[in-house]
Design a protein around this motif. Structure first.
Motif, short mmCIF file in Angstrom:
data_model
loop_
_atom_site.label_atom_id
_atom_site.label_comp_id
_atom_site.label_asym_id
_atom_site.label_seq_id
_atom_site.Cartn_x
_atom_site.Cartn_y
_atom_site.Cartn_z
N VAL A 252 42.34 45.20 44.32
CA VAL A 252 43.36 46.24 43.57
C VAL A 252 42.69 46.77 42.47
O VAL A 252 42.78 48.02 42.49
CB VAL A 252 44.50 45.32 43.25
CG1 VAL A 252 45.42 46.16 42.12
CG2 VAL A 252 45.38 44.66 44.35
N VAL A 253 41.77 46.02 41.63
CA VAL A 253 41.17 46.65 40.63
C VAL A 253 40.34 47.59 40.86
O VAL A 253 40.17 48.66 40.14
CB VAL A 253 40.64 45.32 39.74
CG1 VAL A 253 39.56 46.36 38.51
CG2 VAL A 253 41.67 44.57 38.97
N MET A 254 39.58 47.48 41.69
CA MET A 254 38.65 48.35 42.23
C MET A 254 39.16 49.74 42.90
O MET A 254 38.65 50.68 42.65
CB MET A 254 37.70 47.90 43.48
CG MET A 254 36.71 46.86 42.99
SD MET A 254 35.53 46.48 44.25
CE MET A 254 36.07 45.17 45.22
N ASP A 255 40.44 49.58 43.42
CA ASP A 255 41.15 50.51 43.96
C ASP A 255 41.82 51.54 43.00
O ASP A 255 41.59 52.78 43.16
CB ASP A 255 42.22 50.24 45.03
CG ASP A 255 41.42 49.55 46.27
OD1 ASP A 255 40.15 49.66 46.70
OD2 ASP A 255 42.35 48.91 47.24
N THR A 256 42.34 50.78 41.96
CA THR A 256 43.21 51.37 41.01
C THR A 256 42.49 51.77 39.76
O THR A 256 42.79 52.77 39.00
CB THR A 256 44.38 50.58 40.83
OG1 THR A 256 43.99 49.13 40.06
CG2 THR A 256 45.17 50.44 41.88
N ARG A 257 41.41 51.20 39.55
CA ARG A 257 40.89 51.28 38.03
C ARG A 257 39.29 51.90 38.14
O ARG A 257 38.68 52.11 37.45
CB ARG A 257 40.66 49.97 37.43
CG ARG A 257 41.69 49.96 36.48
CD ARG A 257 42.94 49.12 36.57
NE ARG A 257 43.76 48.87 35.41
CZ ARG A 257 44.70 47.95 35.27
NH1 ARG A 257 44.94 47.18 36.25
NH2 ARG A 257 45.37 48.15 34.03
N LYS A 258 38.83 52.11 39.58
CA LYS A 258 37.69 52.57 39.70
C LYS A 258 36.54 52.19 39.12
O LYS A 258 35.52 52.86 38.42
CB LYS A 258 37.80 54.32 39.28
CG LYS A 258 39.18 55.15 39.95
CD LYS A 258 39.16 55.16 41.34
CE LYS A 258 40.33 55.67 42.01
NZ LYS A 258 40.42 55.08 43.23
N VAL A 259 36.27 50.89 39.53
CA VAL A 259 35.22 50.23 38.97
C VAL A 259 34.50 49.51 40.51
O VAL A 259 35.30 49.33 41.37
CB VAL A 259 35.39 48.93 37.83
CG1 VAL A 259 35.76 49.59 36.78
CG2 VAL A 259 36.44 48.08 38.47
N ASP A 260 33.22 49.19 40.45
CA ASP A 260 32.35 48.62 41.39
C ASP A 260 32.58 47.26 41.82
O ASP A 260 32.20 46.66 42.96
CB ASP A 260 31.16 49.03 41.53
CG ASP A 260 30.18 48.80 40.42
OD1 ASP A 260 30.93 47.64 39.83
OD2 ASP A 260 29.16 48.67 40.39
N HIS A 261 33.22 46.33 40.97
CA HIS A 261 33.48 45.08 41.05
C HIS A 261 34.93 44.76 40.91
O HIS A 261 35.71 45.84 40.71
CB HIS A 261 32.47 44.05 40.67
CG HIS A 261 32.61 42.78 41.54
ND1 HIS A 261 33.16 41.54 41.13
CD2 HIS A 261 32.24 42.41 42.69
CE1 HIS A 261 32.90 40.56 41.85
NE2 HIS A 261 32.40 41.09 43.03
#
Ligand SMILES: [Zn+2]
Length: 346
Positions: A252-261
């Protein structure tokens, strides 16, 4: 345990305000800077303070005349109280309501509906029962992970005689929130925590501290994260947050916050990682993220029961090699249907 009368006074009665006591014939694990262990040790106690510690024979010789009570511990082990670094006092009444489900079902369908319906009295009773079980397993200090009605928690902690870092359950967005929680704004979350800090920080002769809370990243806006970070710095207090509990959270964090992990990578990006952060669980982290936690001085609370039951095991060995401070927690009662930190983990 045997109590012998001493030359200095009455052998009966509890340890009152004027009491002095010798405990002797114990294996004493001091946990002091020199890691001293006395195979046949004794302590001299005045009121609630240890005044002297050493070999039993020396303590008896030096202090027997002053002692109201002398207690032979018959080789039992005497050591400092445990610190349980991840506890949900609000969940003590919820044993058995969330068995055999995954974390999101556990939260959305079982625990949050329960917690959101708690009255102030429920919180008080729940904290009392939780504290009694903690004391029974040797805990004298705990870190609350985020619960309901902090003022009632504080009232119970004061009565119990424990030390505690208390945290309000704090969420300002996201899925699964009961209606009464979904209306809380970011400002509400910040303001109520400031008020709790003003009211209870250093209460109960300094035994109670108020920390700030982020329940989990999927229910926190960026603004809540940043203001919590800044507020904790300003107030010189801690932050308690569930971090990287399950792979879904990282996704969810990768999808919504645009980070690679996952969560840790994002928290580093917004400079949230700092040495006053107590990061609970922290299971799904990669090698790079362990380095980020280490460099920032973040502390990790490892909860073996939750790990075995729902979350998976954090890379504790690698964290320790990276000089991360890792401690033990029980998590809330419905994570393992018990609150004992001792025999279960050691
Ligand atoms: Zn927790």
């Amino acid at each position: 345990m045997e109590t012998n009368s001493s030359g200095g006074g009455s052998s009966s009665g509890s340890l009152g305000s004027s009491s002095t006591m010798i405990l002797h014939n114990a294996v004493i694990v001091t946990m002091d800077k020199e890691s001293r262990v006395f195979r046949n040790g004794g302590v001299f106690v005045v009121q609630d303070r240890i005044k002297a510690i050493g070999q039993s024979a020396d303590i008896l010789q030096q202090f027997s005349q002053m002692a109201d009570q002398i207690i032979d511990l018959q080789s039992q082990i005497l050591l400092p109280g445990f610190v349980n670094t991840h506890v949900h006092t609000s969940q003590q009444l919820a044993k058995g309501i969330a068995d055999d489900v995954d974390l999101m079902t556990w939260l959305h369908d079982r625990i949050w509906p329960y917690e959101s319906n708690m009255t102030e009295e429920d919180s008080y009773i729940s904290t009392l029962l939780c504290g009694i079980e903690l004391i029974h397993s040797g805990v004298t200090c705990f870190a609350e992970a985020g619960g309901q009605h902090v003022s009632e928690m504080a009232k119970a902690v004061e009565l119990l005689g424990l030390r505690a870092c208390l945290v309000q359950s704090t969420m300002d967005c996201g899925e699964g929130l009961p209606a009464s929680w979904a209306v809380r704004t970011t400002d509400d979350c910040i303001q109520s925590q400031k008020e709790l800090y003003a009211k209870h920080h250093h209460a109960a002769d300094g035994r109670i501290r108020i920390w700030f809370g982020i329940r989990q990243i999927m229910n926190a806006t960026d603004r809540l994260l940043l203001e919590t970070r800044d507020m904790a710095r300003e107030f010189k207090t801690g932050i308690h947050m569930h971090v990287a509990e399950i792979p879904y959270e990282n996704q969810v964090v990768m999808d919504t916050r645009k980070v690679d992990h996952g969560t840790v990578t994002f928290l580093d990006k917004i400079e949230f990682l700092q040495n006053n952060l107590l990061s609970a669980h922290t299971v799904w982290v990669n090698h790079t993220e362990i380095g980020l936690l280490s460099r920032a001085g973040v502390k990790v609370s490892h909860c073996p029961a939750s790990a075995m039951r729902m979350l998976g095991f954090a890379p504790i060995k690698e964290m320790l090699h990276a000089d991360i401070c890792v401690s033990l927690g029980t998590d809330g009662a419905p994570s393992n249907n018990r609150m004992s930190i001792g025999p279960f983990y050691f």
